[in-house]
Design an enzyme around this catalytic site. Structure first.
Site, short mmCIF file in Angstrom:
data_model
loop_
_atom_site.label_atom_id
_atom_site.label_comp_id
_atom_site.label_asym_id
_atom_site.label_seq_id
_atom_site.Cartn_x
_atom_site.Cartn_y
_atom_site.Cartn_z
N ASN A 146 -10.36 -3.22 -6.95
CA ASN A 146 -9.31 -1.72 -7.77
C ASN A 146 -10.27 -1.73 -9.42
O ASN A 146 -10.22 -0.05 -9.54
CB ASN A 146 -8.47 -1.76 -8.03
CG ASN A 146 -7.48 -2.25 -6.43
OD1 ASN A 146 -6.62 -2.74 -6.52
ND2 ASN A 146 -8.23 -1.42 -4.97
N ASP A 184 0.94 -1.05 0.09
CA ASP A 184 -0.23 0.29 -0.03
C ASP A 184 1.20 0.94 -0.26
O ASP A 184 2.01 1.42 0.27
CB ASP A 184 -0.73 -0.06 1.45
CG ASP A 184 -1.75 0.87 1.24
OD1 ASP A 184 -2.50 1.37 -0.29
OD2 ASP A 184 -2.30 1.51 1.94
#
Length: 231
Positions: free
Chosen positions: A68, A20
């Site tokens: 996503n 991340d």
């Protein structure tokens, strides 16, 4: 393959990472999000080499989640293009380094040309025995469990596990999330039931070998009981 107790070295055999922070890393430098993802992909390769040197047998990285797809179309398109380019360029390198590549996740909705590249990479690297790189692509933990449940006809935990995307892979001994966020974001929900978790403050492109080793050292201090009691 379920998780196993820590070996004598204190190192985890299987490590999963939520990589991340690419976007924030790029934003802080005035770069495009695509440049952040490219920098993050470079770090995956570097940490894979480190993992092999440090005795890790399987490294799983969260490349693209089922959620996503909701990101801007331009970002998703750039990610798909980069993903294909990386497979083409890095697969021969993985073969030379003795690394095996595996992909877990849903194939529905993914460009057939990209799926063909993924299948090719798995075939080319199938003989690698130095380390396995598992790429979670179009992956979601709940989706994986739902997909397995739809085919499950009974037989207990082992029978259910056999229906997961990578039933032969180890459960992660250690789950690392970078960028300082403290959540698991629908990642390996079944497999991480007993994983140790370390939240690292570095954004993923800044996650160097030293940061990686600090996470492994933190793992070595943990007392894994798998629901039992010591003493």
């Amino acid at each position: 393959m379920p998780a196993t107790p820590t070996d004598a070295s204190g190192r985890p055999r299987s490590v999963a990472i939520i990589t991340d922070g690419n976007g924030r890393w790029a934003q802080r430098r005035g770069l495009s999000v695509a440049e952040g993802h490219r920098a993050g992909a470079d770090v995956v390769r570097a940490r894979l080499r480190d993992a092999a040197e440090l005795g890790v047998e399987e490294l799983t990285v969260f490349s693209f989640s089922t959620e996503n797809w909701t990101r801007p179309v331009t970002e998703v398109s750039a990610l798909m293009a980069m993903f294909g380019e990386r497979i083409d360029r890095e697969t021969p390198e993985l073969v030379e380094e003795g690394a095996r590549m595996r992909f877990i996740g849903r194939r529905e909705g993914v460009d057939p040309a990209l799926i063909e590249k993924m299948d090719w990479a798995e075939q080319q690297t199938a003989g690698g025995d130095a380390i396995t790189l598992v790429v979670a692509f179009n992956y979601g933990g709940r989706a994986e469990i739902l997909d397995a449940a739809a085919r499950y006809e009974g037989g207990g935990e082992d029978a259910f596990r056999a229906l997961l995307y990578g039933p032969d892979l180890r459960d992660p001994d250690l789950l690392i999330r970078t960028s300082g966020e403290q959540r698991i974001s629908n990642y390996l929900l079944w497999q991480c039931a007993y994983s140790e978790i370390v939240f690292a403050p570095e954004l993923w492109p800044d996650f160097d070998r030293g940061a990686f080793e600090r996470c492994l050292d933190a793992y070595a201090t943990r007392d894994r009981r798998f629901g039992g009691r010591v003493g």
